[in-house]
Design a protein around this motif. Structure first.
Motif, mmCIF file in Angstrom:
data_model
loop_
_atom_site.group_PDB
_atom_site.id
_atom_site.type_symbol
_atom_site.label_atom_id
_atom_site.label_comp_id
_atom_site.label_asym_id
_atom_site.label_seq_id
_atom_site.Cartn_x
_atom_site.Cartn_y
_atom_site.Cartn_z
ATOM 1 N N MET A 20 0.385 -3.576 -15.223
ATOM 2 C CA MET A 20 1.581 -2.995 -15.845
ATOM 3 C C MET A 20 2.252 -1.971 -14.932
ATOM 4 N N LEU A 21 1.450 -1.085 -14.356
ATOM 5 C CA LEU A 21 2.036 -0.050 -13.507
ATOM 6 C C LEU A 21 2.534 -0.619 -12.178
ATOM 7 N N ALA A 22 1.852 -1.640 -11.648
ATOM 8 C CA ALA A 22 2.327 -2.272 -10.412
ATOM 9 C C ALA A 22 3.672 -2.966 -10.655
ATOM 10 N N TYR A 49 14.293 7.029 -7.044
ATOM 11 C CA TYR A 49 13.567 6.157 -7.967
ATOM 12 C C TYR A 49 12.662 5.198 -7.193
ATOM 13 N N SER A 50 13.108 4.744 -6.023
ATOM 14 C CA SER A 50 12.261 3.900 -5.169
ATOM 15 C C SER A 50 11.057 4.688 -4.671
ATOM 16 N N LEU A 51 11.278 5.948 -4.307
ATOM 17 C CA LEU A 51 10.164 6.797 -3.872
ATOM 18 C C LEU A 51 9.138 6.964 -4.992
ATOM 19 N N LEU A 52 9.611 7.118 -6.222
ATOM 20 C CA LEU A 52 8.699 7.192 -7.361
ATOM 21 C C LEU A 52 7.892 5.906 -7.499
ATOM 22 N N GLY A 53 8.512 4.763 -7.217
ATOM 23 C CA GLY A 53 7.802 3.490 -7.257
ATOM 24 C C GLY A 53 6.696 3.433 -6.210
ATOM 25 N N ILE A 54 6.967 3.952 -5.016
ATOM 26 C CA ILE A 54 5.960 3.986 -3.959
ATOM 27 C C ILE A 54 4.803 4.896 -4.359
ATOM 28 N N ILE A 55 5.115 6.051 -4.915
ATOM 29 C CA ILE A 55 4.063 6.964 -5.387
ATOM 30 C C ILE A 55 3.242 6.297 -6.481
ATOM 31 N N GLU A 56 3.912 5.597 -7.372
ATOM 32 C CA GLU A 56 3.225 4.918 -8.466
ATOM 33 C C GLU A 56 2.273 3.840 -7.952
ATOM 34 N N SER A 59 -0.772 5.357 -6.241
ATOM 35 C CA SER A 59 -1.689 5.908 -7.243
ATOM 36 C C SER A 59 -2.491 4.806 -7.922
ATOM 37 N N VAL A 60 -1.836 3.690 -8.213
ATOM 38 C CA VAL A 60 -2.521 2.549 -8.832
ATOM 39 C C VAL A 60 -3.588 2.000 -7.891
ATOM 40 N N LEU A 61 -3.243 1.855 -6.610
ATOM 41 C CA LEU A 61 -4.216 1.337 -5.643
ATOM 42 C C LEU A 61 -5.427 2.265 -5.525
ATOM 43 N N LEU A 62 -5.174 3.559 -5.492
ATOM 44 C CA LEU A 62 -6.289 4.515 -5.443
ATOM 45 C C LEU A 62 -7.135 4.446 -6.713
ATOM 46 N N PHE A 63 -6.493 4.231 -7.849
ATOM 47 C CA PHE A 63 -7.207 4.120 -9.127
ATOM 48 C C PHE A 63 -8.088 2.879 -9.157
ATOM 49 N N ARG A 67 -14.050 3.673 -4.774
ATOM 50 C CA ARG A 67 -14.386 4.896 -4.032
ATOM 51 C C ARG A 67 -13.371 6.014 -4.263
ATOM 52 N N THR A 68 -12.118 5.654 -4.517
ATOM 53 C CA THR A 68 -11.068 6.658 -4.734
ATOM 54 C C THR A 68 -10.571 6.654 -6.174
ATOM 55 N N GLY A 69 -11.314 6.033 -7.073
ATOM 56 C CA GLY A 69 -10.880 5.874 -8.456
ATOM 57 C C GLY A 69 -10.636 7.176 -9.202
ATOM 58 N N VAL A 70 -11.480 8.180 -8.957
ATOM 59 C CA VAL A 70 -11.296 9.461 -9.655
ATOM 60 C C VAL A 70 -10.006 10.127 -9.186
ATOM 61 N N LEU A 71 -9.751 10.095 -7.877
ATOM 62 C CA LEU A 71 -8.498 10.637 -7.348
ATOM 63 C C LEU A 71 -7.305 9.879 -7.929
ATOM 64 N N GLY A 72 -7.407 8.549 -7.983
ATOM 65 C CA GLY A 72 -6.338 7.741 -8.568
ATOM 66 C C GLY A 72 -6.107 8.068 -10.030
#
Length: 130
Positions: A20-22, A49-56, A59-63, A67-72
């Motif tokens: 959903m978030l991707a 808005y595109s920059l927000l998409g990149i941040i999103e 964050s999803v990939l880290l989640f 190994r990086t799930g807590v940070l995500g």
């Protein structure tokens, strides 16, 4: 509930959240008509808005990466908190970002026992020597 069942459930919830978030992130990145209308209604430029998409998506990939799930989890929580605040400021419905936030934390509690222990364990260890 067995450990294997919890693990599978955590990954299913995480996968659905990730999809959903991707989709939301790619919508912002490719600057679809719907995304541009939404961004304009919030007073944001297409670039912002595109920059927000990149941040999103980051964050999803880290989640999703264990190994990086807590940070995500923390980054998605912050991102969704901003989404809730923005929706409130512009008198828009906040049910969807709140629901996603709740499911992010449910998945995190199931997938990351160390996070659960940190959040709910009140035991404090004293590392000083007598």
């Amino acid at each position: 509930m067995t450990s294997k069942t919890k693990n599978i459930g955590g990954w299913i919830i995480s996968g659905l959240i990730g999809l959903m978030l991707a989709a939301s992130a790619f919508d912002k990145i490719i600057e679809s008509t719907h995304a541009l209308q939404m961004g304009t209604s919030f007073g944001l430029s297409a670039g912002t808005y595109s920059l927000l998409g990149i941040i999103e998506i980051l964050s999803v990939l880290l989640f999703l990466y264990p190994r990086t799930g807590v940070l995500g989890t923390l980054l998605l929580s912050s991102y969704l908190g901003g989404a809730i605040a923005t929706h409130l400021q512009h008198q828009q419905n906040i049910v969807f970002p709140i629901a996603i936030e709740v499911f992010v934390w449910i998945a995190a509690v199931v997938r990351f026992p160390e996070l659960t222990q940190r959040l709910f364990n009140r035991t404090v260890t004293n590392n000083t020597t007598p």
